[in-house]
Design an enzyme around this catalytic site. Structure first.
Site, short mmCIF file in Angstrom:
data_model
loop_
_atom_site.label_atom_id
_atom_site.label_comp_id
_atom_site.label_asym_id
_atom_site.label_seq_id
_atom_site.Cartn_x
_atom_site.Cartn_y
_atom_site.Cartn_z
N LYS A 160 -1.97 -8.89 0.69
CA LYS A 160 -1.72 -7.50 1.11
C LYS A 160 -0.82 -7.55 2.33
O LYS A 160 -1.14 -8.24 3.30
CB LYS A 160 -3.06 -6.83 1.42
CG LYS A 160 -2.99 -5.58 2.28
CD LYS A 160 -4.33 -4.85 2.27
CE LYS A 160 -4.67 -4.27 3.63
NZ LYS A 160 -5.97 -3.60 3.64
N LEU A 161 0.27 -6.81 2.26
CA LEU A 161 1.21 -6.79 3.38
C LEU A 161 1.07 -5.48 4.14
O LEU A 161 1.11 -4.40 3.54
CB LEU A 161 2.65 -6.92 2.88
CG LEU A 161 2.95 -8.12 1.96
CD1 LEU A 161 4.42 -8.09 1.55
CD2 LEU A 161 2.60 -9.44 2.65
N LYS A 162 0.93 -5.57 5.45
CA LYS A 162 0.93 -4.37 6.27
C LYS A 162 2.38 -3.89 6.36
O LYS A 162 3.27 -4.71 6.60
CB LYS A 162 0.39 -4.70 7.66
CG LYS A 162 -1.11 -4.98 7.66
CD LYS A 162 -1.88 -3.72 7.35
CE LYS A 162 -3.36 -3.91 7.64
NZ LYS A 162 -4.11 -2.67 7.38
N ASN A 189 -1.37 2.23 6.56
CA ASN A 189 -2.20 2.86 7.61
C ASN A 189 -1.59 4.16 8.13
O ASN A 189 -1.39 4.33 9.34
CB ASN A 189 -2.47 1.89 8.77
CG ASN A 189 -3.40 0.75 8.37
OD1 ASN A 189 -2.97 -0.40 8.25
ND2 ASN A 189 -4.67 1.05 8.15
N ASP A 237 -7.69 4.63 1.80
CA ASP A 237 -8.60 3.89 2.68
C ASP A 237 -9.16 4.91 3.69
O ASP A 237 -10.21 5.52 3.46
CB ASP A 237 -7.82 2.74 3.36
CG ASP A 237 -8.60 2.01 4.44
OD1 ASP A 237 -9.72 2.42 4.77
OD2 ASP A 237 -8.09 1.01 5.00
N GLY A 289 -11.74 -4.55 4.56
CA GLY A 289 -12.28 -5.34 5.68
C GLY A 289 -11.89 -4.70 6.99
O GLY A 289 -10.96 -3.89 7.06
O1 OSB Z 1 -6.42 -0.76 7.00
O2 OSB Z 1 -7.45 -2.20 5.87
C1 OSB Z 1 -7.09 -1.78 6.97
C2 OSB Z 1 -8.05 -4.28 9.69
C3 OSB Z 1 -8.45 -3.41 10.68
C4 OSB Z 1 -8.39 -2.06 10.48
C5 OSB Z 1 -7.90 -1.55 9.28
C6 OSB Z 1 -7.50 -2.41 8.26
C7 OSB Z 1 -7.54 -3.79 8.49
C8 OSB Z 1 -7.05 -4.79 7.53
C9 OSB Z 1 -7.61 -6.18 7.62
O3 OSB Z 1 -6.18 -4.58 6.74
C10 OSB Z 1 -8.71 -6.39 6.67
C11 OSB Z 1 -9.49 -7.65 6.95
O4 OSB Z 1 -8.99 -8.72 6.65
O5 OSB Z 1 -10.62 -7.55 7.47
MG MG Z 2 -6.22 -0.09 4.99
#
Ligand code: OSB
Ligand code: MG
Length: 367
Positions: A160-162, A189, A237, A289
């Site tokens: 998964k790429l941010k 996000n 999410d 997560g």
């Molecule tokens: O948007 O999924 C998210 C971490 C912190 C807050 C929001 C998110 C995330 C991650 C990391 O994408 C997920 C993980 O590896 O715990």
């Molecule tokens: Mg997310």
């Protein structure tokens, strides 16, 4: 169940590498932990997934601590079963992460008393779960490709790429060119606008599993309109904070896959309800997560073992986050992590190590 005390503490754990998202960069994880001690001397543990600042959700560590001490813990009156916690806390609005934390600690204690594992209690059907990894935003494509390579070599089964505006098309293209077949998805996000439909549709050529939370958390209609402009499935999410919000988003066709994060929806019991709803509507789910320690990770793995968790989750190995976890580390074998099968959440924190990284400690004791 009679509770004699609630032990609250905040710990600080450095991350193995900075984690950059569209809402900020984290270099350490500050975690609020709750231990519920019963009259039988059983300890139930849980971690609150709130971050230090209200950037991902309105909740934050110091706010959750205050909510717990001022309202949520007193509402339980030291005598409660896990299935009554949510109802007792319901007069207080919001606070899903703080509420989830309290319910999970009570549930851990109760399941230890009943000698059953959380996985079994929730309805797990798998003994191990497939793991994905969430990769932060980087300042250069070569550095970023190196990081992704490392995860692929370790065996992660989905990447998964941010993303954010100006860090989307190019990094996704670079990963797709090097790994044409790896299951791949992106997470914005909330970094885009309703008017970005055309921009996001450019990602359609990369055969992504999904685009996670492109728009504002409150913009369900916007996600529904966007879903008509892009071929890649939209996955919510931040917007999904309860069973009700999941039902609404599905009905409005704003989401065709759901990321279930127990902290965000008020707990594991609500998560199972969302899982069951999605299963009946043929909406696949996966376990998100929040950079959890072993305490939260153990419980997430139990949830991810339910049958409609058909996509790999952000349930990575402890080593992806921390040099030393507060429980026995979760290790990945061939892209999978075993679901804990001990009683309750199935793990215990290392108290000596906890004490060495504790920044705040307080107890609420029955008189
Ligand atoms: O948007 O999924 C998210 C971490 C912190 C807050 C929001 C998110 C995330 C991650 C990391 O994408 C997920 C993980 O590896 O715990
Ligand atoms: Mg997310």
């Amino acid at each position: 169940m009679k509770i004699s005390r609630f032990n609250l503490r905040i710990i600080g754990l450095p991350l193995v590498r900075p984690f950059r998202t569209s809402f900020g960069t984290q270099t350490a994880r500050e975690v609020l932990l709750v231990e519920v001690v019963t009259d039988d001397g059983i300890s139930g543990w849980s971690e609150c997934v709130a971050m230090s600042e209200p950037l991902y959700s309105p909740e934050y560590v110091a706010g959750c601590l205050d909510l717990l001490k001022r309202f949520l813990i007193p509402a339980l009156k030291f005598q409660v079963n896990a299935d009554e916690v949510a109802k007792n806390l319901s007069p207080y609005l919001g606070g899903q992460m703080a509420k989830a934390c309290l319910e999970t600690a009570v549930l851990d204690a109760q399941l230890k008393k009943e000698q059953i594992s959380l996985a079994k209690f929730l309805g797990s059907t798998k003994s191990k779960v497939e793991c994905g990894v969430s990769v932060g935003i980087s300042d250069s494509i070569p550095k970023f490709i190196d990081e992704v390579s490392g995860y692929i070599d370790e065996g992660y089964r989905r990447i998964k790429l941010k993303i954010e505006p100006d860090w989307d098309f190019e990094p996704v293209k670079a990963v797709r060119q090097k790994w044409p077949d790896i299951p791949l998805q992106v997470d914005a996000n909330q970094a885009y606008e309703r008017s970005d439909g055309k921009l996001l549709a450019k990602l359609d050529e990369f055969n992504l599993l999904l685009i996670e939370q492109p728009l504002d958390e409150h913009d369900i209609l916007g996600h529904s309109l966007l879903a008509k402009q892009v071929k890649t499935p939209i996955c919510l999410d931040e917007s999904i904070i309860s069973l009700q919000s999941a039902e609404d988003a599905i009905e409005m066709k704003a989401t065709s896959i759901i990321n279930i994060k127990p902290g965000r929806v008020g707990g594991y019991l609500e998560s199972v309800k969302i899982h069951d709803l999605c299963q009946s509507k043929k909406i696949p789910v996966w376990c998100g997560g929040m950079l959890e320690t072993g305490i939260g990770r153990a419980a997430n793995l139990a949830l991810a073992a339910l049958p409609n968790f058909t996509l790999p989750g952000d349930t990575s190995a402890s080593s992806r986050y921390f040099k030393k976890d507060i429980t026995n580390p979760f290790e990945m074998k061939d892209g999978y992590i075993d679901v804990p099968n001990g009683i309750g959440i199935g793990v215990e924190p290392d108290i000596e190590y906890l004490d060495s990284i504790t920044t705040y400690k307080e107890s609420v004791v029955r008189e």
